[in-house]
Write a protein that holds these residues in place. Structure first.
Motif, PDB file in Angstrom:
ATOM      1  N   GLU A 248       0.826  -1.316  -0.113  1.00 28.82           N
ATOM      2  CA  GLU A 248      -0.328  -0.151  -0.258  1.00 28.82           C
ATOM      3  C   GLU A 248       0.763   1.283   0.682  1.00 28.82           C
ATOM      4  OE1 GLU A 248      -4.036   1.328   2.244  1.00 28.82           O
ATOM      5  OE2 GLU A 248      -2.881  -0.282   2.819  1.00 28.82           O
ATOM      6  N   ASP A 249       1.751   1.234   0.772  1.00 25.88           N
ATOM      7  CA  ASP A 249       2.593   1.968   0.839  1.00 25.88           C
ATOM      8  C   ASP A 249       4.610   1.500   1.522  1.00 25.88           C
ATOM      9  OD1 ASP A 249       3.485   3.291   3.326  1.00 25.88           O
ATOM     10  OD2 ASP A 249       1.314   2.994   3.393  1.00 25.88           O
ATOM     11  N   PHE A 250       5.502   2.208   1.485  1.00 26.77           N
ATOM     12  CA  PHE A 250       6.601   1.861   1.418  1.00 26.77           C
ATOM     13  C   PHE A 250       7.072   2.562   2.919  1.00 26.77           C
ATOM     14  CE2 PHE A 250       6.814   0.904  -2.797  1.00 26.77           C
ATOM     15  CZ  PHE A 250       7.419  -0.181  -3.136  1.00 26.77           C
ATOM     16  N   SER A 251       6.041   2.706   3.706  1.00 25.82           N
ATOM     17  CA  SER A 251       6.740   3.603   4.953  1.00 25.82           C
ATOM     18  C   SER A 251       6.640   2.272   5.903  1.00 25.82           C
ATOM     19  CB  SER A 251       5.445   4.206   5.539  1.00 25.82           C
ATOM     20  OG  SER A 251       4.288   3.816   5.881  1.00 25.82           O
ATOM     21  N   PHE A 252       6.482   1.105   5.220  1.00 22.54           N
ATOM     22  CA  PHE A 252       7.145  -0.559   6.544  1.00 22.54           C
ATOM     23  C   PHE A 252       8.610  -0.005   6.412  1.00 22.54           C
ATOM     24  CE2 PHE A 252       8.037  -4.168   6.081  1.00 22.54           C
ATOM     25  CZ  PHE A 252       7.689  -4.685   7.674  1.00 22.54           C
ATOM     26  N   PHE A 253       9.301  -0.268   5.004  1.00 19.59           N
ATOM     27  CA  PHE A 253      10.665  -0.247   5.070  1.00 19.59           C
ATOM     28  C   PHE A 253      11.716   0.921   5.888  1.00 19.59           C
ATOM     29  CE2 PHE A 253       8.294  -2.007   1.244  1.00 19.59           C
ATOM     30  CZ  PHE A 253       8.456  -3.110   1.288  1.00 19.59           C
ATOM     31  N   TYR A 254      10.550   2.345   5.828  1.00 19.61           N
ATOM     32  CA  TYR A 254      11.358   3.108   6.421  1.00 19.61           C
ATOM     33  C   TYR A 254      11.573   3.247   8.156  1.00 19.61           C
ATOM     34  CZ  TYR A 254      11.771   6.560   2.223  1.00 19.61           C
ATOM     35  OH  TYR A 254      11.921   6.530   0.973  1.00 19.61           O
ATOM     36  N   ILE A 255       9.629   2.082   8.686  1.00 22.51           N
ATOM     37  CA  ILE A 255      10.103   2.259  10.345  1.00 22.51           C
ATOM     38  C   ILE A 255      10.914   1.011  10.495  1.00 22.51           C
ATOM     39  CG2 ILE A 255       8.537   1.637  11.947  1.00 22.51           C
ATOM     40  CD1 ILE A 255       6.647   2.953  10.508  1.00 22.51           C
ATOM     41  N   ASN A 256      11.222   0.131   9.971  1.00 19.43           N
ATOM     42  CA  ASN A 256      11.585  -1.155  10.467  1.00 19.43           C
ATOM     43  C   ASN A 256      12.963  -0.686   9.709  1.00 19.43           C
ATOM     44  OD1 ASN A 256      11.279  -4.076  10.680  1.00 19.43           O
ATOM     45  ND2 ASN A 256      13.288  -3.510   8.451  1.00 19.43           N
ATOM     46  N   ARG A 257      13.841   0.423   8.837  1.00 19.16           N
ATOM     47  CA  ARG A 257      14.994   0.128   9.646  1.00 19.16           C
ATOM     48  C   ARG A 257      15.389   1.116  10.251  1.00 19.16           C
ATOM     49  NH1 ARG A 257      19.314  -2.326   8.105  1.00 19.16           N
ATOM     50  NH2 ARG A 257      20.574  -1.014   6.922  1.00 19.16           N
ATOM     51  N   LEU A 258      14.271   2.209  11.216  1.00 21.16           N
ATOM     52  CA  LEU A 258      14.393   2.876  11.935  1.00 21.16           C
ATOM     53  C   LEU A 258      14.780   2.026  12.816  1.00 21.16           C
ATOM     54  CD1 LEU A 258      12.410   6.276  10.945  1.00 21.16           C
ATOM     55  CD2 LEU A 258      14.417   6.009  10.541  1.00 21.16           C
ATOM     56  N   LYS A 259      13.546   1.277  13.317  1.00 13.36           N
ATOM     57  CA  LYS A 259      13.346   1.166  14.644  1.00 13.36           C
ATOM     58  C   LYS A 259      14.963   0.029  15.008  1.00 13.36           C
ATOM     59  CE  LYS A 259       9.132   0.319  15.797  1.00 13.36           C
ATOM     60  NZ  LYS A 259       7.577  -0.356  15.933  1.00 13.36           N
ATOM     61  N   THR A 260      15.397  -0.780  13.417  1.00  9.92           N
ATOM     62  CA  THR A 260      16.626  -1.515  13.423  1.00  9.92           C
ATOM     63  C   THR A 260      17.782  -0.410  13.785  1.00  9.92           C
ATOM     64  OG1 THR A 260      15.571  -2.802  11.811  1.00  9.92           O
ATOM     65  CG2 THR A 260      18.184  -3.100  12.074  1.00  9.92           C
ATOM     66  N   PHE A 261      17.853   0.319  14.030  1.00 12.64           N
ATOM     67  CA  PHE A 261      19.420   1.396  14.933  1.00 12.64           C
ATOM     68  C   PHE A 261      18.475   2.126  15.581  1.00 12.64           C
ATOM     69  CE2 PHE A 261      20.706  -0.667  10.775  1.00 12.64           C
ATOM     70  CZ  PHE A 261      21.843  -0.778  11.441  1.00 12.64           C
ATOM     71  N   PRO A 262      17.905   1.687  16.838  1.00  9.94           N
ATOM     72  CA  PRO A 262      16.970   2.961  17.876  1.00  9.94           C
ATOM     73  C   PRO A 262      17.912   4.350  18.462  1.00  9.94           C
ATOM     74  CG  PRO A 262      17.097   0.475  18.707  1.00  9.94           C
ATOM     75  CD  PRO A 262      18.349   0.183  17.290  1.00  9.94           C
ATOM     76  N   ASN A 263      19.660   3.260  18.819  1.00  6.35           N
ATOM     77  CA  ASN A 263      20.146   4.086  18.933  1.00  6.35           C
ATOM     78  C   ASN A 263      20.909   5.663  18.788  1.00  6.35           C
ATOM     79  OD1 ASN A 263      19.331   2.728  21.672  1.00  6.35           O
ATOM     80  ND2 ASN A 263      21.037   1.251  21.551  1.00  6.35           N
ATOM     81  N   SER A 264      20.739   4.877  17.289  1.00 10.84           N
ATOM     82  CA  SER A 264      21.170   6.037  16.253  1.00 10.84           C
ATOM     83  C   SER A 264      20.611   7.480  15.312  1.00 10.84           C
ATOM     84  CB  SER A 264      21.582   5.163  14.436  1.00 10.84           C
ATOM     85  OG  SER A 264      21.989   3.958  15.624  1.00 10.84           O
ATOM     86  N   LYS A 265      21.046   7.865  14.947  1.00 12.00           N
ATOM     87  CA  LYS A 265      20.412   9.348  14.393  1.00 12.00           C
ATOM     88  C   LYS A 265      20.083   9.513  13.167  1.00 12.00           C
ATOM     89  CE  LYS A 265      21.308  14.708  14.217  1.00 12.00           C
ATOM     90  NZ  LYS A 265      22.071  15.366  14.591  1.00 12.00           N
ATOM     91  N   HIS A 266      19.430   9.019  12.574  1.00 17.98           N
ATOM     92  CA  HIS A 266      18.885   9.445  10.971  1.00 17.98           C
ATOM     93  C   HIS A 266      18.240  10.343  10.415  1.00 17.98           C
ATOM     94  CE1 HIS A 266      18.079   4.954  12.490  1.00 17.98           C
ATOM     95  NE2 HIS A 266      17.895   5.481  13.512  1.00 17.98           N
ATOM     96  N   ILE A 267      19.174  10.241   9.216  1.00 20.74           N
ATOM     97  CA  ILE A 267      19.204  11.842   8.223  1.00 20.74           C
ATOM     98  C   ILE A 267      18.694  11.111   7.141  1.00 20.74           C
ATOM     99  CG2 ILE A 267      19.573  14.144   7.397  1.00 20.74           C
ATOM    100  CD1 ILE A 267      21.404  13.000  10.045  1.00 20.74           C
ATOM    101  N   LEU A 268      17.168  11.175   6.812  1.00 25.56           N
ATOM    102  CA  LEU A 268      16.248  10.998   5.492  1.00 25.56           C
ATOM    103  C   LEU A 268      16.367  11.792   4.365  1.00 25.56           C
ATOM    104  CD1 LEU A 268      14.756   9.587   8.441  1.00 25.56           C
ATOM    105  CD2 LEU A 268      14.823   7.542   6.451  1.00 25.56           C
TER     106      LEU A 268
END
Length: 381
Positions: A248-268
């Protein structure tokens, strides 16, 4: 599947390649098949570069000089790295990208700066139909089938590649991915008919290749489920979805990535619809809400690390497109066909992959056809 988490701290920069927004069934084709701006590649990549605490900052002006880009160039784009013509096959496109001295300079810079590459790669077609095999394996509940389910998923993908129109027509006819219990047995019977039809075509052509063997084994699994476990057939993993909607949309893959590295800083890179979706979800998801992430305008000069992520993501997509398109024989012969510059760039890319995996293996995450994993092992050996 339980999400594997990394406790490591990184600053991770992202961009995407081939975000098709939605993947839908449309009769005997996908919704994107007739889009002139979409080459219907199944590969989606969310990728870029990752800094650890020991990584060195990248001097963008110096990098541009090494890549022979003009100082006036404030935004790095993939088209500046290499010009891929529409007529190129994925093999030709990847070979041409490897011949780019700018990619060679970029990979040298990343390696010397101890900067890692990362990716979340999804073969969207393979991912969309995995549950069919998983439901069949749940139905037979046989240890042998559990152990071989990755192989059977490969076989199913082979069927999709060989007979896409009839396979998609079958899926549409049964409202996939919303297959109700009362239609489960009939669905498997029709799937078995399609498999056997393709086996018959192979045999009539006198072809006893790997495709034939894989189709026969897939057919045996489906037939066994029909004959021995018909009362147990229930597509538990695919019945509770809207029909025709594969992604339906690709947000799932983004969220999966963010949650995989919970202690990191993510710039998209700024992606308004994805950002809106994630922000709506974070209001109800404490784990996601705790992650440090932001979306920025990549074209702004200060966000050059996102621009580098953009061209890195583009290269990685070419790499996976190459694997998806090529035969094992093509991959085996590929390295011998490269010139010295192409071989050097390939070596640098392999070195970055190896160092990134050694640093944290989940920096490199993929949902890929098992056969393509085998091709990658040949290419990178």
């Amino acid at each position: 599947m339980e999400l594997i988490l990394s406790k490591n701290k990184y600053t991770i920069y992202y961009d995407e390649s081939n975000n098709m927004r939605k993947l839908l069934l449309a009769g005997d084709e996908y919704n994107i098949d007739n889009d002139p701006n979409q080459d219907a590649s199944p590969i989606f990549v969310l990728a870029g570069i990752a800094f650890a605490n020991f990584s060195k900052q990248i001097d963008f002006d110096l990098l541009k000089k090494k890549m022979h880009l003009q100082n006036e160039c404030t935004e790095l784009k993939f088209s500046q790295m290499v010009k891929i013509r529409a007529k190129y096959t994925p093999i030709e496109a990847f070979r041409y990208a490897l011949g780019s001295k700018r990619f060679k300079a970029l990979f040298e810079c990343l390696s010397s700066s101890k900067v890692f590459i990362h990716y979340e790669m999804i073969n969207t077609v393979y991912w969309s139909f995995l549950d069919i095999i998983e439901d069949i394996v749940l139905c037979t509940n046989a240890q042998e089938d559990w152990m071989n389910q990755i192989f059977y998923k490969d076989c199913l993908y082979r069927l999709i590649k060989l007979d896409k129109e009839n396979f998609l027509s079958l899926m549409t006819g049964f409202n996939y991915p919303n297959i109700t219990k009362e239609h489960s047995l009939k669905f498997l019977e029709r799937l078995n008919d399609l498999i056997m039809k393709n086996v018959a075509v192979k045999f009539s052509e006198g072809s006893k290749d790997q495709d034939s063997e894989m189709l026969v084994k897939l057919g045996f699994l489906v037939y066994k489920c029909i004959k021995l476990f018909s009362e147990n057939i229930n597509f538990e993993l695919v019945f509770d979805h809207d029909k025709d909607i594969l992604i339906e949309d690709f947000s799932f893959f983004y969220i999966n990535r963010l949650k995989t590295f919970p202690n990191s800083k993510h710039i998209l890179d700024k992606e308004c619809k994805i950002e809106e979706k994630i922000n709506n979800i974070r209001m109800h998801d404490p784990e996601l809400d705790a992650v440090n992430f932001s979306f920025v305008e990549s074209k702004e000069a200060q966000n050059y690390l996102v621009q580098i992520s953009d061209v890195t993501a583009g290269f990685i997509r070419l790499y996976f497109n190459f694997l998806e398109y090529s035969s094992i024989e093509d991959v085996s012969l590929f390295m011998d066909s490269l010139n010295p510059i192409q071989k050097q760039t390939m070596s640098l890319f392999k070195e970055l992959l190896d160092k990134s995996a050694e640093e944290c293996h989940i920096l490199l995450h993929r949902v890929v056809v098992p056969m393509d994993e085998h091709k990658a092992s040949i290419l990178l050996s």
